[in-house]
Design an enzyme around this catalytic site. Sequence first.
Site, short mmCIF file in Angstrom:
data_model
loop_
_atom_site.label_atom_id
_atom_site.label_comp_id
_atom_site.label_asym_id
_atom_site.label_seq_id
_atom_site.Cartn_x
_atom_site.Cartn_y
_atom_site.Cartn_z
N HIS A 138 -54.53 -44.67 -31.25
CA HIS A 138 -53.16 -44.87 -31.75
C HIS A 138 -52.51 -43.52 -32.09
CE1 HIS A 138 -54.37 -49.12 -32.42
NE2 HIS A 138 -55.51 -48.56 -32.79
N LYS A 197 -39.54 -18.63 -26.48
CA LYS A 197 -40.15 -19.80 -25.86
C LYS A 197 -41.18 -19.49 -24.77
CE LYS A 197 -39.29 -23.66 -26.26
NZ LYS A 197 -38.19 -24.54 -25.88
N SER A 201 -37.59 -19.31 -21.68
CA SER A 201 -36.27 -19.93 -21.79
C SER A 201 -35.23 -18.85 -21.58
CB SER A 201 -36.12 -20.54 -23.19
OG SER A 201 -34.75 -20.62 -23.55
N GLU A 241 -45.22 -30.25 -17.28
CA GLU A 241 -44.08 -31.17 -17.26
C GLU A 241 -43.78 -31.64 -15.84
OE1 GLU A 241 -41.04 -29.77 -20.59
OE2 GLU A 241 -41.92 -28.11 -19.49
#
Length: 472
Positions: A156, A283, A277, A290
């Site tokens: 969970h 970043k 970024s 992804e």
Amino acid sequence: MKMWSGRFRQPLDPEFERWQRSFDFDRRLLRYELAASAAHARALKSAGVLSSDEIIGILRGLQQLGERAASSPSFLDDDEAEDIHHFVEKQLVALIGETGYKLHSGRSRNEQIATDLRLYVRAAIDQLRHELAELCSALVNRAEQAADSAMPAYTHLQRAEPVLVGHWLLAYVEMFLRDAERLADCRRRMNLCPLGSGAVAGATLPLDRAFMAETLGFDGPTANSMDATSDRDFALEFAQTLSLLALHLSRWAEEMILFSTEEYGFIGLPEIFSTGSSAMPQKKNPDLLELVRGKAGRVAGNSTALIIAVKGLPLAYNKDLQETQEPLVDSADTMLQMLPLVAGWMKAVEFHHERMQQAAQSGFMNAWAAATYLVQRGIPSRLAHERIGKAVQMCLERKCELKDLPLKELQSLSPAFDQDFYQSLQLSSVLAIHDVPGGTAPARVRQAIGVTRKQIESLREEVHAQETHAHA
Ligand code: ARG
């Protein structure tokens, strides 16, 4: 010359003509078309349709077409070719003259495309299984390197129990080994040769089907010409298997993304597989992960496209089947490009073992082990669970862990608690009690690493043997 113009009085509408062609994408099948054509030509010779000179000319011509395509890719820029079958016929005739037209004796494009696609899928399966073996091996190496270091396991997405980092990595190996097996299963079922099925009813010439099948590395000829010319089950099975693989990879990617966040801090993203970024200078983004996660949508979409393209088709060949080619090839390409990158990422990723180890020792992940301590002292499991629950409650109030509770207080919950309880709470003890096959006890994980290595080795051997056979 078109392959079918005789009965037509009018030329095709030019826009329709361009639109219905498949050569833009089926040119990828050239090597399979040439191999299948050579096998058919040999069968024509045995059937007495081609003379010795003609078969020599045709085989040489086919070989030259392959060589030409390999040395100058622009050779394939042919605006007239309707499909790969037309292209080969046209170029063969240009090369060796009208004898080239004899190659099509007794065959149909319907059996040709069915054969080419099977050869394509078979080769893709061999490559994918090879890449899966590489990926599994990268994961097992990292599992071995991680030795006895631990991390939290979640259910969970809440901290549940500690596990070895190796145990976690091997969970992914299981998924990928199942994918490799599913591909092998798909290969086994599809490895039959449609050649000799003709357009729908079977070849019109006495072609030796067993011979053609053997020449192309198939296990034998297909059993029914109507099924063989219209069957794309192999393409669907293959695409669905790849959907499942893509799904496994998306789960893997998602977990790696989570674990790379500041909040978890379990892994450091490899710079060579990340990007920055344009706006935020600090970043480092997990782009590889992804994109891997995102590609699952595309691969699952391809598989759905195939199912729907084939749904409701009456026997036998229908031109709708041409629509199965692009999704099929796209799924294979997507996965073949992705797998080596994923393996590269797995080799490069940095594990923050200290942080994982720390996380594995807090948040009451030893609570079940604590209850087991009581069970081993004769307390019924439900009551032991309840007692430890109470102990956890005490800790929550005091903001401490189970190990920080004094023995006296524990004994007020149950007289079964003793000094050795504290030993049972230690990470190494908690890990060690999961001593069953498939469990996370260090000895079991070492064992699993050995078993998995053997499985990867036999996967590699199998792929090697099949590749050699298929390309012989
Ligand atoms: N391009 C076609 C396909 O992919 C080849 C078979 C064409 N057969 C036909 N009868 N028009 O399905």
